[in-house]
Design a protein around this motif. Structure first.
Motif, mmCIF file in Angstrom:
data_model
loop_
_atom_site.group_PDB
_atom_site.id
_atom_site.type_symbol
_atom_site.label_atom_id
_atom_site.label_comp_id
_atom_site.label_asym_id
_atom_site.label_seq_id
_atom_site.Cartn_x
_atom_site.Cartn_y
_atom_site.Cartn_z
ATOM 1 N N VAL A 1 0.920 -1.328 -0.068
ATOM 2 C CA VAL A 1 -0.118 -0.080 -0.008
ATOM 3 C C VAL A 1 0.981 1.251 -0.006
ATOM 4 O O VAL A 1 1.775 1.279 0.729
ATOM 5 C CB VAL A 1 -0.877 0.027 1.124
ATOM 6 C CG1 VAL A 1 -1.780 1.429 1.084
ATOM 7 C CG2 VAL A 1 -1.776 -1.086 1.251
ATOM 8 N N LEU A 2 0.608 2.011 -1.039
ATOM 9 C CA LEU A 2 1.391 3.426 -1.059
ATOM 10 C C LEU A 2 0.463 4.385 -0.317
ATOM 11 O O LEU A 2 -0.427 4.562 -0.672
ATOM 12 C CB LEU A 2 1.736 3.715 -2.432
ATOM 13 C CG LEU A 2 2.197 5.231 -2.571
ATOM 14 C CD1 LEU A 2 3.720 5.009 -2.116
ATOM 15 C CD2 LEU A 2 2.636 5.392 -4.127
ATOM 16 N N ASP A 3 1.119 5.045 0.542
ATOM 17 C CA ASP A 3 0.497 6.311 1.013
ATOM 18 C C ASP A 3 1.268 7.568 0.604
ATOM 19 O O ASP A 3 2.294 7.891 1.149
ATOM 20 C CB ASP A 3 0.594 6.307 2.820
ATOM 21 C CG ASP A 3 -0.295 7.352 3.133
ATOM 22 O OD1 ASP A 3 -0.608 8.414 2.418
ATOM 23 O OD2 ASP A 3 -0.472 7.522 4.495
ATOM 24 N N LYS B 1 -3.231 9.909 1.061
ATOM 25 C CA LYS B 1 -3.961 9.153 -0.075
ATOM 26 C C LYS B 1 -3.311 7.628 -0.230
ATOM 27 O O LYS B 1 -2.287 7.720 -0.725
ATOM 28 C CB LYS B 1 -4.448 9.957 -1.350
ATOM 29 C CG LYS B 1 -5.090 9.163 -2.278
ATOM 30 C CD LYS B 1 -5.428 9.936 -3.579
ATOM 31 C CE LYS B 1 -6.384 9.145 -4.532
ATOM 32 N NZ LYS B 1 -6.367 10.000 -5.986
ATOM 33 N N HIS B 2 -4.165 6.655 -0.163
ATOM 34 C CA HIS B 2 -3.701 5.397 -0.249
ATOM 35 C C HIS B 2 -3.890 4.730 -1.526
ATOM 36 O O HIS B 2 -4.929 5.080 -2.215
ATOM 37 C CB HIS B 2 -4.364 4.413 0.751
ATOM 38 C CG HIS B 2 -4.067 4.740 2.156
ATOM 39 N ND1 HIS B 2 -4.907 5.501 3.192
ATOM 40 C CD2 HIS B 2 -2.940 4.368 2.977
ATOM 41 C CE1 HIS B 2 -4.205 5.377 4.181
ATOM 42 N NE2 HIS B 2 -3.060 4.732 4.263
ATOM 43 N N GLU C 1 -7.431 2.155 -8.990
ATOM 44 C CA GLU C 1 -7.978 3.187 -8.169
ATOM 45 C C GLU C 1 -8.844 3.970 -8.741
ATOM 46 O O GLU C 1 -9.622 4.693 -8.162
ATOM 47 C CB GLU C 1 -6.594 4.095 -7.652
ATOM 48 C CG GLU C 1 -5.799 3.362 -6.959
ATOM 49 C CD GLU C 1 -6.128 2.502 -5.831
ATOM 50 O OE1 GLU C 1 -6.904 3.186 -4.955
ATOM 51 O OE2 GLU C 1 -5.806 1.364 -5.310
ATOM 52 N N ASP C 2 -9.222 3.852 -9.978
ATOM 53 C CA ASP C 2 -9.886 4.882 -10.790
ATOM 54 C C ASP C 2 -10.133 6.118 -10.416
ATOM 55 O O ASP C 2 -10.847 6.777 -9.932
ATOM 56 C CB ASP C 2 -11.354 4.228 -10.735
ATOM 57 C CG ASP C 2 -12.375 4.853 -11.553
ATOM 58 O OD1 ASP C 2 -11.788 5.575 -12.441
ATOM 59 O OD2 ASP C 2 -13.725 4.975 -11.361
ATOM 60 N N SER C 3 -8.735 6.886 -10.371
ATOM 61 C CA SER C 3 -8.406 8.268 -9.686
ATOM 62 C C SER C 3 -8.420 9.106 -10.729
ATOM 63 O O SER C 3 -7.857 10.203 -10.317
ATOM 64 C CB SER C 3 -7.252 8.135 -8.847
ATOM 65 O OG SER C 3 -6.143 7.667 -9.239
ATOM 66 N N GLY C 4 -8.749 9.000 -11.981
ATOM 67 C CA GLY C 4 -8.599 9.895 -13.088
ATOM 68 C C GLY C 4 -9.605 11.009 -12.822
ATOM 69 O O GLY C 4 -10.599 10.926 -12.069
#
Length: 456
Positions: free
Chosen positions: A106-108, A112-113, A227-230
């Motif tokens: 897990v990257l923080d 934001k993870h 993550e669908d963070s776009g």
């Protein structure tokens, strides 16, 4: 039973095959408090898309953290408890209740993870199932646990042919032996995937067969898609007309030749550029092979070979002012300084759209408007050769998308409905560079992230 299948059965890789004795679940000390939040985030991602009554619960946690700049990378091991499950088509595990042992990364970054990796398997089996819901066979490699001589001789011959076909050379004898072990393990994994596929796909030797699953995922796939963070896109107005029974934009001139992203996780750029090529052709009348390298170098939101989001790429094209051609801005397969010239831009876009998740409407939109950028779970694609892939849903979860591709058509083969998908791994993979995936069941999340540029 064929000798190949007999061996798989002995190794416990076929349904009903021999099971290993159950090692005890690990007993760990209480976790450090800073590990709990990333572990809980990993659990939420594991349970994503599942009904509340089917959620797994978190047990023991241990791990370590590494600091880098403004971020922290957590490498975790955790036990999860799966609830009872009586439907074998959706069960995460073969029996009603099991303890899973999972590895998470897990990257923080600035609070934001992001889940970079997760691999889970039952504590009491030798078959460890990847929670990309793939089958990650943690089998004894040939140089550690000798297999029957006739089998190893056969694999040595197949591996030799593989190395000749794909021009593989290895620096040392030790490396060659290691790669043959990986290759052997992969052939057993491919046979397991084959046995569980409900379509007509054939799995086996490909140019990726000497890569470990981790190497393949790291080099060729795109974890950012999970993550669908776009950027959020405007919803398209979908047609209500029924789709034609089949459609293919390739013979209609809207699709360029299959390209090769190389050892770079740039699938997002190829998917978007393929869509823009089609939109430009259909709206402006000329098919141009456009530059993916421009996006790798000049899209400062996405992460080049480390992955990206199609929605961000559309915005980068619009902000830059257009795309140059492949000839003017050729592909290098790694990030370099942005050398985009507005004077050389040959194509522009006006906007971008999010399309429906209804596959009937997607087919109708595609037939009217051109190829569609989509993202999928790449389960099994490392070993895909030809045919229509149709993995069980738990093995190819729509919530674990990691590869961007281009829908160019659809149809049926012997009553098997399919999507025709242009990939970016060269023409020496799949069906001359194309992948065929079951249509109508949301297979591998093909309908979850459908987008298109708008060219007026």
């Amino acid at each position: 039973m064929a000798a190949w299948l007999q061996l798989l059965s002995l190794l416990g890789l076929l349904p009903g095959g021999a099971a290993a004795a159950a090692p005890p679940a690990p007993a760990w000390a209480p976790p450090a408090p800073e590990l709990l939040e990333p572990a809980r985030f990993a659990l939420r991602m594991y349970n994503r898309g599942r009904a509340p009554g089917t959620w797994a619960t978190l047990g023991a946690v241990r791990g370590r953290v590494r600091r880098a700049g403004l971020g922290s990378l957590y490498s975790l091991e955790a036990t999860l408890q799966e609830p009872p499950c009586n439907d074998p088509t959706v069960c995460q595990l073969p029996l009603s209740k099991k303890t899973l042992l999972c590895s998470f990364e897990v990257l923080d970054e600035l609070g934001k993870h992001m889940l970079l990796r997760r691999d889970c398997g039952p504590v009491d089996t030798k078959i460890e199932e990847n929670t990309n819901e793939t089958l990650n066979m943690v089998l004894p490699l040939a140089n550690q646990h000798p297999l029957p001589k006739d089998f190893t001789d056969k694999m040595a011959s197949i591996f030799k042919n593989f190395a000749t076909t794909y021009n593989r050379t290895y620096a040392t004898k030790e490396e060659s032996n290691w790669r043959m072990s990986v290759f052997t393990n992969n052939m057993i994994r491919a046979q397991k995937i084959q046995s569980l596929d409900r379509g007509t796909a054939k799995y086996g030797v490909t140019k990726f067969s000497d890569l470990t699953e981790e190497e393949f995922r790291t080099i060729y796939l795109n974890p950012l898609l999970r993550e669908d963070s776009g950027r959020k896109l405007r919803r398209a107005k979908m047609p209500n007309d029924p789709a034609p029974p089949d459609w293919d934009w390739r013979p209609k001139g809207a699709v360029t030749k299959v390209k090769d992203q190389g050892m770079c996780g740039s699938c997002w750029a190829f998917s978007v550029v393929g869509n823009v090529e089609g939109q430009w052709y259909l709206n402006q009348g000329s098919l141009l092979s456009l530059s993916e390298q421009e996006l790798l170098d000049c899209d400062k939101v996405d992460k080049a070979c480390m992955g990206g989001m199609p929605s961000n790429a559309y915005e980068a094209i619009r902000t830059l002012g257009g795309l140059e051609t492949e000839e003017d801005y050729s592909y290098r397969g790694h990030m370099q300084a942005c050398s985009y010239s507005v004077d050389k831009a040959r194509v522009y876009i006006n906007d971008s759209l999010e399309l429906s998740q209804n596959e009937r409407k997607l087919a109708s939109w595609l037939s009217k408007n051109g190829p569609i950028s989509v993202a999928i779970n790449a389960f099994g694609m490392q070993f895909y050769r030809h045919g229509i892939a149709h993995p069980l849903r738990p093995l190819c979860s729509p919530w674990l998308i990691d590869h961007a591709v281009l829908l160019v058509g659809y149809g049926n083969r012997s009553s098997n409905p399919f999507w025709a998908i242009k990939n970016s791994w060269g023409t020496d993979w799949g069906e001359q560079g194309y992948y065929y995936l079951h249509r109508g069941s949301g297979a591998c999340g093909v309908n979850m992230m459908a987008t298109s540029a708008v060219v007026d």
